[in-house]
Design a protein around this motif. Structure first.
Motif, PDB file in Angstrom:
ATOM      1  N   GLY A   1       0.780  -1.229   0.000  1.00 18.50           N
ATOM      2  CA  GLY A   1       0.000   0.000   0.000  1.00 18.50           C
ATOM      3  C   GLY A   1       0.808   1.272   0.000  1.00 18.50           C
ATOM      4  N   TYR A   2       2.141   1.166  -0.082  1.00 18.69           N
ATOM      5  CA  TYR A   2       2.951   2.379  -0.178  1.00 18.69           C
ATOM      6  C   TYR A   2       2.723   3.006  -1.548  1.00 18.69           C
ATOM      7  N   GLY A   3       2.440   4.280  -1.567  1.00 17.13           N
ATOM      8  CA  GLY A   3       2.149   5.003  -2.790  1.00 17.13           C
ATOM      9  C   GLY A   3       1.878   6.456  -2.471  1.00 17.13           C
ATOM     10  N   PRO A   4       1.380   7.226  -3.400  1.00 18.95           N
ATOM     11  CA  PRO A   4       1.210   8.673  -3.197  1.00 18.95           C
ATOM     12  C   PRO A   4       0.215   9.033  -2.101  1.00 18.95           C
ATOM     13  N   ASP A   5      -0.647   8.103  -1.693  1.00 20.91           N
ATOM     14  CA  ASP A   5      -1.617   8.398  -0.634  1.00 20.91           C
ATOM     15  C   ASP A   5      -1.175   7.875   0.728  1.00 20.91           C
ATOM     16  N   ALA A   6      -0.021   7.247   0.794  1.00 16.10           N
ATOM     17  CA  ALA A   6       0.456   6.700   2.062  1.00 16.10           C
ATOM     18  C   ALA A   6       0.878   7.823   3.006  1.00 16.10           C
TER      19      ALA A   6
ATOM     20  N   MET B   1      11.839   4.738   3.449  1.00 12.70           N
ATOM     21  CA  MET B   1      12.253   4.938   2.063  1.00 12.70           C
ATOM     22  C   MET B   1      11.133   4.644   1.054  1.00 12.70           C
ATOM     23  N   PRO B   2      10.368   3.561   1.182  1.00 12.60           N
ATOM     24  CA  PRO B   2       9.280   3.350   0.220  1.00 12.60           C
ATOM     25  C   PRO B   2       8.234   4.465   0.240  1.00 12.60           C
ATOM     26  N   THR B   3       8.010   5.077   1.399  1.00 15.36           N
ATOM     27  CA  THR B   3       7.025   6.158   1.474  1.00 15.36           C
ATOM     28  C   THR B   3       7.445   7.322   0.589  1.00 15.36           C
ATOM     29  N   LEU B   4       8.691   7.757   0.697  1.00 15.67           N
ATOM     30  CA  LEU B   4       9.168   8.882  -0.111  1.00 15.67           C
ATOM     31  C   LEU B   4       9.434   8.471  -1.552  1.00 15.67           C
TER      32      LEU B   4
ATOM     33  N   GLN C   1      -3.965   9.782  14.899  1.00 11.88           N
ATOM     34  CA  GLN C   1      -5.348  10.213  14.690  1.00 11.88           C
ATOM     35  C   GLN C   1      -5.417  11.505  13.883  1.00 11.88           C
ATOM     36  N   ARG C   2      -4.587  12.482  14.220  1.00 13.03           N
ATOM     37  CA  ARG C   2      -4.633  13.793  13.567  1.00 13.03           C
ATOM     38  C   ARG C   2      -4.284  13.705  12.088  1.00 13.03           C
ATOM     39  N   HIS C   3      -3.248  12.944  11.749  1.00 12.27           N
ATOM     40  CA  HIS C   3      -2.769  12.907  10.363  1.00 12.27           C
ATOM     41  C   HIS C   3      -3.392  11.776   9.547  1.00 12.27           C
ATOM     42  N   ARG C   4      -4.298  11.024  10.140  1.00 10.88           N
ATOM     43  CA  ARG C   4      -4.949   9.909   9.433  1.00 10.88           C
ATOM     44  C   ARG C   4      -3.896   8.964   8.843  1.00 10.88           C
ATOM     45  N   VAL C   5      -3.028   8.500   9.717  1.00 14.37           N
ATOM     46  CA  VAL C   5      -1.890   7.673   9.323  1.00 14.37           C
ATOM     47  C   VAL C   5      -2.368   6.344   8.740  1.00 14.37           C
ATOM     48  N   THR C   6      -1.677   5.913   7.677  1.00 14.51           N
ATOM     49  CA  THR C   6      -2.024   4.652   7.013  1.00 14.51           C
ATOM     50  C   THR C   6      -1.019   3.541   7.279  1.00 14.51           C
ATOM     51  N   HIS C   7       0.256   3.888   7.538  1.00 12.79           N
ATOM     52  CA  HIS C   7       1.313   2.895   7.700  1.00 12.79           C
ATOM     53  C   HIS C   7       2.196   3.254   8.897  1.00 12.79           C
ATOM     54  N   THR C   8       2.738   2.228   9.524  1.00 10.80           N
ATOM     55  CA  THR C   8       3.712   2.464  10.589  1.00 10.80           C
ATOM     56  C   THR C   8       4.579   1.225  10.758  1.00 10.80           C
TER      57      THR C   8
ATOM     58  N   SER D   1      -7.915   4.775   9.956  1.00 11.50           N
ATOM     59  CA  SER D   1      -7.223   5.062   8.698  1.00 11.50           C
ATOM     60  C   SER D   1      -6.103   4.065   8.404  1.00 11.50           C
ATOM     61  N   PHE D   2      -5.672   3.302   9.408  1.00  9.64           N
ATOM     62  CA  PHE D   2      -4.533   2.400   9.225  1.00  9.64           C
ATOM     63  C   PHE D   2      -4.848   1.306   8.211  1.00  9.64           C
ATOM     64  N   GLN D   3      -3.914   1.152   7.268  1.00  7.36           N
ATOM     65  CA  GLN D   3      -3.987   0.057   6.304  1.00  7.36           C
ATOM     66  C   GLN D   3      -3.042  -1.079   6.684  1.00  7.36           C
ATOM     67  N   ALA D   4      -1.850  -0.704   7.165  1.00  8.39           N
ATOM     68  CA  ALA D   4      -0.835  -1.723   7.429  1.00  8.39           C
ATOM     69  C   ALA D   4       0.070  -1.289   8.576  1.00  8.39           C
ATOM     70  N   LYS D   5       0.332  -2.225   9.450  1.00  8.13           N
ATOM     71  CA  LYS D   5       1.273  -2.028  10.555  1.00  8.13           C
ATOM     72  C   LYS D   5       2.330  -3.125  10.447  1.00  8.13           C
TER      73      LYS D   5
END
Length: 518
Positions: free
Chosen positions: A202-207, A225-228, A250-257, A280-284
């Motif tokens: 799910g890393y991409g321009p919306d991550a 690195m994949p995020t950027l 919560q504030r930034h609607r984080v998708t990955h960590t 908002s999390f897609q993947a941890k």
């Protein structure tokens, strides 16, 4: 086919070339957020250009090394990416290292420039004469050239460098918890290949990726690195704290960590965890240290998004992954080898062991280190070759495959306790101790024994308001384990000593409490 799909067929693209692309196509999109500071892709690229140009002005040639030693910040990222754009090998060093260890790592890397902050400068001041690298202050502290003054003027562009995928991307130094840190060289090609594989996560321009582990660690880089690389946003958290982490998520609607087990443990124990909106999390992701099955189950139950555990080494070789939400009956394992990864188990003589037996984990994959920097003997010690000549990296971990191909780790080879001729695995005892409702954490090491050679001893952190005594807990666990596994001593601690990336420092426990144990 969109542009992201088309990149999957590219054999190699330099990651900083992707940054330049996004500066032109989505320049106003946030690349980095750190506190109140926001850097867009256009602004980040412009600053990276100035950094690379300044390196060239100071005579840094492609494949030369530069060293970074500081807390996470926007300018730390600029320095890392600027070094890559100039073709330099970046050596990110742990600020928590001793001064002597840092001197050794800087010398081994042959870095001519050291980018640091005020805390690291204070640490290194007594040994400044032993450091050949010129210091540049990322945070503008007195006594070193400040970054803003060192950077090339606004609008300056570096001479273009064509990056060879075989060139070193970074030199990451091992923790040094068992000896002198070794520089692990990873190539540009390896980093690009890993980034491409990360698209399926799910890393991409919306991550939007929340980073709270140190930027000098490979644990962090495999998410950062994949995020950027694919135009997402990184939210930097220089120092981890549970409430702050949850607020940022919560504030930034984080998708990955990417987090290490001790961070997950503290987050899940937070009294108000369940009131935060983490939908908002897609993947941890998790890696770097043993990850308790009960903790994995709790995360799957209470935290939205997939949970993936990775097992592997910075050195590369084979890696395993466990999709925890898909395999609830395999949470005791680290999963199965990833696609294209060949993992085997070998005995003391270097022979492969049969299925179901314990052996040392060795692995081969496309993501293998070139070697330890300027240490060919150490590189050779870390390698194993099968009869066909195929190269594997030794992990030093002991493990066992089950019939379904899932790998269960037992312990580090060096941590295995040999008591009366029997192999005792500390992880088995630690897992048993954690079953007690009043135990928050535990570590087991081997202490010298006149009768048995070695004997297992435990260090335990209790939960708040626990009432059990050390003698009571010792009796409780010893009735639940085999005769040769029984603990000879148990000590309560307020906390276990850990590295900045969350690994328990068992050597410190041995040296502090049982100095003659090894």
């Amino acid at each position: 086919m969109n542009w992201l799909d088309s990149l999957m067929d590219e054999p190699f693209v330099c990651i900083t070339d992707m940054l330049r692309r996004f500066a032109k196509t989505r320049g106003e999109h946030a690349a980095l957020i750190c506190g109140d500071e926001v850097l867009t892709y256009a602004a980040l690229d412009a600053r990276v250009e100035r950094f690379a140009a300044a390196l060239q002005r100071d005579g840094i040639q492609p494949r030369d090394a530069i060293a970074l030693c500081a807390s996470a910040s926007v300018d730390y990222v600029v320095a890392f990416l600027g070094g890559l754009r100039a073709g330099a090998a970046v050596a990110p060093l742990a600020p928590a290292s001793s001064a002597a260890s840092l001197v050794g790592m800087i010398g081994n890397s042959a870095a001519r420039l050291l980018f640091l902050d005020a805390d690291v400068k204070r640490l290194l001041d007594p040994v400044a004469a032993d450091i050949g690298a010129t210091p540049v202050a990322l945070d503008g502290h007195a006594g070193s050239v400040a970054l803003d003054a060192w950077l090339a003027p606004q609008g300056t562009a570096p001479t273009p460098v064509t990056i060879d995928p075989a060139w070193p991307f970074n030199i990451i130094y091992s923790s040094g918890t068992t000896g002198t840190p070794k520089g692990i060289v990873q190539s540009h090609g390896m980093r690009w290949a890993y980034a491409v594989r990360s698209v399926q996560r799910g890393y991409g321009p919306d991550a939007i990726t929340l980073i709270s582990t140190p930027l000098y660690s490979n644990t962090t880089l495999v998410s950062f690195m994949p995020t950027l690389t694919f135009g997402g946003t990184v939210v930097l958290m220089p120092k981890f704290e549970t409430t702050r982490y949850l607020e940022l998520a919560q504030r930034h609607r984080v998708t990955h960590t990417m987090l290490v087990p001790v961070q997950y443990q503290r987050l899940m124990a937070h009294a108000e965890f369940d009131r935060y909106d983490l939908s908002s999390f897609q993947a941890k992701f998790c890696t770097s240290a043993p990850f308790a099955a009960s903790l994995k189950a709790d995360i799957v139950r209470r935290w939205p998004g997939r949970l993936t555990e990775y097992y592997g080494m910075t050195e590369g070789g084979g890696s395993c992954q466990l999709e925890a939400d898909q395999w609830p009956d395999k949470l005791h394992s680290v999963g199965r080898p990833m696609e294209g990864h060949d993992i085997r188990l070998i005995d003391e003589r270097g022979n492969e062991v049969p299925l179901g037996e314990v052996g040392e984990v060795v692995g081969h994959s496309p993501a293998m280190m070139t070697g330890y920097y300027r240490q060919p003997d150490k590189t050779a010690e870390a390698e194993w070759y099968d009869p066909s000549g195929k190269r594997f990296i030794r992990t030093g971990d002991m493990g066992r495959f089950d019939a379904d191909g899932f790998l269960t780790l037992l312990d580090r080879k060096k941590d295995m306790i040999i008591s009366g001729g029997f192999n005792v695995y500390p992880s088995d005892l630690e897992g048993e101790l954690r079953q007690h409702p009043e135990v928050a954490d535990a570590a087991v090491v081997g202490a010298h024994s006149q009768q048995w050679g070695e004997t297992p001893v435990a260090f335990v952190v209790l939960r708040a308001h626990a009432r059990i005594s050390a003698a009571g807990l010792l009796e409780w666990v010893n009735t639940r384990v085999g005769k040769m596994q029984r603990l000879s001593a148990l000590t309560f601690l307020d906390s276990l000593p850990r590295s900045p990336i969350g690994k328990v420092l068992k050597r410190e426990l041995r040296e502090q409490f049982y100095p003659v144990s090894r």
